[in-house]
Motif scaffolding. Structure first.
Motif, mmCIF file in Angstrom:
data_model
loop_
_atom_site.group_PDB
_atom_site.id
_atom_site.type_symbol
_atom_site.label_atom_id
_atom_site.label_comp_id
_atom_site.label_asym_id
_atom_site.label_seq_id
_atom_site.Cartn_x
_atom_site.Cartn_y
_atom_site.Cartn_z
ATOM 1 N N ALA A 1 -16.190 4.970 -96.955
ATOM 2 C CA ALA A 1 -16.109 5.923 -98.142
ATOM 3 C C ALA A 1 -17.080 6.546 -98.595
ATOM 4 C CB ALA A 1 -15.500 4.973 -99.264
ATOM 5 N N ALA A 2 -18.259 5.920 -98.595
ATOM 6 C CA ALA A 2 -19.637 6.729 -99.071
ATOM 7 C C ALA A 2 -19.962 7.707 -98.050
ATOM 8 C CB ALA A 2 -20.599 5.433 -99.248
ATOM 9 N N PHE A 3 -19.582 7.622 -96.780
ATOM 10 C CA PHE A 3 -20.071 8.546 -95.826
ATOM 11 C C PHE A 3 -19.710 9.989 -95.758
ATOM 12 C CE2 PHE A 3 -21.219 10.403 -91.634
ATOM 13 C CZ PHE A 3 -22.586 9.820 -91.315
ATOM 14 N N PHE A 4 -18.374 9.894 -96.467
ATOM 15 C CA PHE A 4 -17.715 11.112 -96.730
ATOM 16 C C PHE A 4 -17.780 11.882 -97.966
ATOM 17 C CE2 PHE A 4 -15.525 9.740 -92.830
ATOM 18 C CZ PHE A 4 -15.267 10.832 -92.164
ATOM 19 N N GLY A 5 -18.942 11.627 -98.723
ATOM 20 C CA GLY A 5 -19.257 12.486 -99.700
ATOM 21 C C GLY A 5 -20.037 11.360 -101.077
ATOM 22 N N ASP A 6 -20.317 12.139 -101.870
ATOM 23 C CA ASP A 6 -20.728 11.226 -103.144
ATOM 24 C C ASP A 6 -19.685 10.347 -103.833
ATOM 25 O OD1 ASP A 6 -23.212 12.715 -103.198
ATOM 26 O OD2 ASP A 6 -22.739 14.309 -104.399
ATOM 27 N N ILE A 7 -20.146 9.335 -104.298
ATOM 28 C CA ILE A 7 -19.315 8.330 -104.694
ATOM 29 C C ILE A 7 -19.890 7.725 -106.029
ATOM 30 C CG2 ILE A 7 -17.906 7.721 -102.879
ATOM 31 C CD1 ILE A 7 -20.577 5.464 -103.906
ATOM 32 N N ASN A 8 -19.055 7.428 -107.247
ATOM 33 C CA ASN A 8 -19.435 6.702 -108.428
ATOM 34 C C ASN A 8 -19.090 5.232 -108.008
ATOM 35 O OD1 ASN A 8 -20.085 8.923 -110.244
ATOM 36 N ND2 ASN A 8 -17.864 9.158 -109.900
ATOM 37 N N ARG A 9 -20.217 4.537 -108.030
ATOM 38 C CA ARG A 9 -19.998 2.890 -107.618
ATOM 39 C C ARG A 9 -19.702 2.136 -108.842
ATOM 40 N NH1 ARG A 9 -20.796 0.730 -102.746
ATOM 41 N NH2 ARG A 9 -22.015 2.493 -102.204
ATOM 42 N N LEU A 10 -18.617 1.190 -109.129
ATOM 43 C CA LEU A 10 -18.730 0.352 -110.186
ATOM 44 C C LEU A 10 -18.134 -0.831 -109.692
ATOM 45 C CD1 LEU A 10 -16.328 2.969 -112.140
ATOM 46 C CD2 LEU A 10 -18.660 2.780 -112.595
ATOM 47 N N HIS A 11 -18.150 -1.795 -110.666
ATOM 48 C CA HIS A 11 -17.732 -3.192 -110.234
ATOM 49 C C HIS A 11 -16.880 -3.787 -111.430
ATOM 50 C CE1 HIS A 11 -21.460 -2.709 -107.948
ATOM 51 N NE2 HIS A 11 -22.281 -2.361 -109.021
ATOM 52 N N GLY A 12 -15.992 -4.667 -110.654
ATOM 53 C CA GLY A 12 -15.026 -5.281 -111.656
ATOM 54 C C GLY A 12 -14.667 -6.654 -110.886
ATOM 55 N N VAL A 13 -13.810 -7.347 -111.800
ATOM 56 C CA VAL A 13 -13.266 -8.519 -111.205
ATOM 57 C C VAL A 13 -11.774 -8.552 -111.274
ATOM 58 C CG1 VAL A 13 -12.847 -11.059 -111.867
ATOM 59 C CG2 VAL A 13 -15.193 -10.072 -112.285
ATOM 60 N N VAL A 14 -11.060 -9.104 -110.138
ATOM 61 C CA VAL A 14 -9.597 -9.283 -110.054
ATOM 62 C C VAL A 14 -8.996 -9.979 -110.968
ATOM 63 C CG1 VAL A 14 -7.567 -9.267 -108.512
ATOM 64 C CG2 VAL A 14 -9.689 -8.478 -107.572
ATOM 65 N N ARG A 15 -8.147 -9.391 -111.885
ATOM 66 C CA ARG A 15 -7.188 -10.018 -112.862
ATOM 67 C C ARG A 15 -5.920 -9.578 -112.971
ATOM 68 N NH1 ARG A 15 -10.947 -13.315 -113.218
ATOM 69 N NH2 ARG A 15 -12.614 -13.390 -114.973
ATOM 70 N N GLN A 16 -5.166 -10.598 -112.362
ATOM 71 C CA GLN A 16 -3.470 -10.220 -112.141
ATOM 72 C C GLN A 16 -3.243 -8.991 -111.155
ATOM 73 O OE1 GLN A 16 -2.236 -10.013 -116.466
ATOM 74 N NE2 GLN A 16 -1.919 -12.284 -116.395
ATOM 75 N N GLY A 17 -4.106 -8.856 -110.159
ATOM 76 C CA GLY A 17 -3.690 -7.995 -109.123
ATOM 77 C C GLY A 17 -4.414 -6.789 -109.514
ATOM 78 N N ARG A 18 -5.141 -6.478 -110.749
ATOM 79 C CA ARG A 18 -5.839 -5.208 -111.126
ATOM 80 C C ARG A 18 -7.621 -5.394 -111.143
ATOM 81 N NH1 ARG A 18 -2.678 -0.865 -110.911
ATOM 82 N NH2 ARG A 18 -3.612 0.050 -112.866
ATOM 83 N N VAL A 19 -8.077 -4.324 -111.156
ATOM 84 C CA VAL A 19 -9.595 -4.591 -111.530
ATOM 85 C C VAL A 19 -9.892 -3.373 -112.678
ATOM 86 C CG1 VAL A 19 -11.872 -3.827 -110.656
ATOM 87 C CG2 VAL A 19 -9.899 -4.876 -109.067
ATOM 88 N N SER A 20 -10.531 -3.801 -113.437
ATOM 89 C CA SER A 20 -10.633 -3.219 -114.832
ATOM 90 C C SER A 20 -11.950 -2.511 -114.569
ATOM 91 C CB SER A 20 -10.550 -3.900 -115.932
ATOM 92 O OG SER A 20 -10.932 -3.108 -117.153
ATOM 93 N N THR A 21 -12.246 -1.445 -114.906
ATOM 94 C CA THR A 21 -13.778 -0.530 -114.861
ATOM 95 C C THR A 21 -13.821 0.071 -116.014
ATOM 96 O OG1 THR A 21 -13.227 1.670 -113.705
ATOM 97 C CG2 THR A 21 -13.254 -0.564 -112.352
ATOM 98 N N PRO A 22 -14.972 0.799 -116.443
ATOM 99 C CA PRO A 22 -15.129 1.671 -117.251
ATOM 100 C C PRO A 22 -14.530 3.024 -117.388
ATOM 101 C CG PRO A 22 -17.347 0.811 -116.861
ATOM 102 C CD PRO A 22 -16.512 0.250 -115.799
ATOM 103 N N LEU A 23 -13.932 3.196 -116.050
ATOM 104 C CA LEU A 23 -12.984 4.570 -115.683
ATOM 105 C C LEU A 23 -11.518 4.226 -115.880
ATOM 106 C CD1 LEU A 23 -14.995 6.291 -113.056
ATOM 107 C CD2 LEU A 23 -14.802 6.961 -115.293
ATOM 108 N N GLY A 24 -11.155 2.810 -115.883
ATOM 109 C CA GLY A 24 -9.847 2.486 -116.012
ATOM 110 C C GLY A 24 -9.430 1.458 -115.053
ATOM 111 N N GLU A 25 -8.151 0.984 -114.970
ATOM 112 C CA GLU A 25 -7.733 0.015 -114.034
ATOM 113 C C GLU A 25 -7.266 0.422 -112.772
ATOM 114 O OE1 GLU A 25 -4.799 -2.700 -116.068
ATOM 115 O OE2 GLU A 25 -6.522 -3.789 -117.087
#
Length: 377
Positions: free
Chosen positions: A245-269
């Motif tokens: 993913a990172a080799f093919f261009g710029d990325i925004n890297r965020l972190h989260g925890v899995v809750r009920q099959g979803r990951v919540s980040t400052p940009l959305g779930e």
């Protein structure tokens, strides 16, 4: 996840086949059970960072590097294995290198005819001129290499490689010596020529944009192994891991925890896929996946917003630097309480003033969730 040792089924249509090729330089393993095939008319790019083994693979295919383990086949015939190693001149391969390697004392037409010594003299010149016309260099047939531009020398190198009608074309960083504008033009012309001739081509590059432009299939390598192989669209839209993913261009890297099959980040779930409940996750979001909307008055309730730090026009697109106003919710492990710094890439001219508030959402098809423990270096 793609296994570290990536193998493929070799197709009956392959013109060039590298089968379980392993190669060491002293204690360093350059290639580890590498298997790839190139079909007639297909252009395959070996892509990866310096030291990943891509040039070693090309040199073994050409016969320029002795085979240590595995097999090399051309049109189904073994040209290198434990018992034999056919020399380069007997393999029917065309070679184009980064420095073009033209003979300075020979004219353009004589450079192209150099590999046609099995033909009568008159037929050599006829064939050389035919290929020069194909690459648009016939008018400079009697010039010497020092009289040519870099782009013209590259065309001559391609013509010389094509003149003997090789079964396979091997190209090692063929456009890296050209300036940006000329590089785009020459690689476009080269792609057209290779497609018109139907030549099976294996090309080495470290430039992901070049690989996506040129290749029918991309083989992304790391540490002598294939990390992922497929069409450019497959590697870009469905990366096997963070490295891809990172080799093919710029990325925004965020972190989260899995809750009920979803990951919540400052940009959305986002959908967590098969990650288990409670697992820490890394979320990679391409800048073009960050969509911005003007805020008239107060932002809508629950909307995610950001403050513009800077915006720059890059020509075909604009990049906007943002600080997110919404810190991560209770399900996230995002550490920056003020919100992370992210980039958005927007088509055309989009230059919101500094300190402007914008509403944000993301395209989930350009955002990827991976286990936080995965090695992405």
């Amino acid at each position: 996840m793609v296994p570290a040792r990536f193998t493929v089924a070799i197709g009956s249509m392959d013109i060039l086949t590298l089968e379980n090729v392993t190669h060491d330089f002293g204690s360093t393993r350059a290639l580890d059970s590498l298997s790839i095939g190139v079909e007639a008319g297909e252009l395959v790019c070996l892509l990866g960072p310096s030291g990943c083994g891509k040039t070693t693979a090309l040199r073994i295919a050409a016969g320029l590097e002795p085979l240590q383990a595995g097999r090399v086949l051309l049109d189904g015939e073994v040209v290198a294995d434990a018992d034999q190693d056919t020399p380069p001149e007997a393999r029917s391969v065309g070679l184009v290198f980064q420095d073009y390697a033209l003979f300075p004392h020979l004219t353009v037409v004589d450079n192209v005819a150099f590999g046609l010594r099995k033909l009568p003299r008159r037929r050599r010149r006829e064939r050389a001129m035919a290929v020069l016309r194909q690459v648009g260099m016939a008018e400079l047939a009697d010039a010497h290499p020092h009289m040519l531009s870099g782009g013209q020398q590259q065309r001559v190198a391609v013509a010389r490689a094509l003149a003997p009608r090789p079964r396979v074309m091997l190209m090692d960083e063929p456009f890296s010596g050209l300036d940006v504008t000329l590089r785009h033009q020459v690689r476009d012309e080269t792609l057209h020529i290779l497609k018109q001739t139907g030549t099976a081509t294996l090309m080495v590059t470290h430039d992901p944009e070049e690989a996506m432009f040129m290749a029918d299939r991309v083989v992304l390598m790391r540490g002598g192994r294939i990390v992922q192989m497929g069409t450019p669209a497959q590697l870009y839209a469905a990366p096997a891991n963070e490295f891809v993913a990172a080799f093919f261009g710029d990325i925004n890297r965020l972190h989260g925890v899995v809750r009920q099959g979803r990951v919540s980040t400052p940009l959305g779930e986002l959908d967590a896929g098969r990650l288990p409940e409670g697992a820490p996750a890394n979320v990679l979001v391409r800048p073009e996946a960050v969509r911005l909307h003007p805020v008239d008055g107060d932002a809508a309730s629950g909307a995610r917003t950001g403050r513009v730090l800077a915006s720059r026009l890059l020509g075909r697109s604009s990049v906007v630097h943002l600080v997110l106003d919404n810190p991560a919710d209770s399900g996230s492990i995002q550490a920056d309480r003020a919100g992370p710094h992210v980039h958005a890439r927007v088509p055309g001219r989009f230059l919101p003033p500094e300190n402007t508030c914008v509403e944000i959402d993301i395209d989930p098809y350009q955002a990827f969730v991976f286990p936080a423990h995965e090695d992405a270096a």
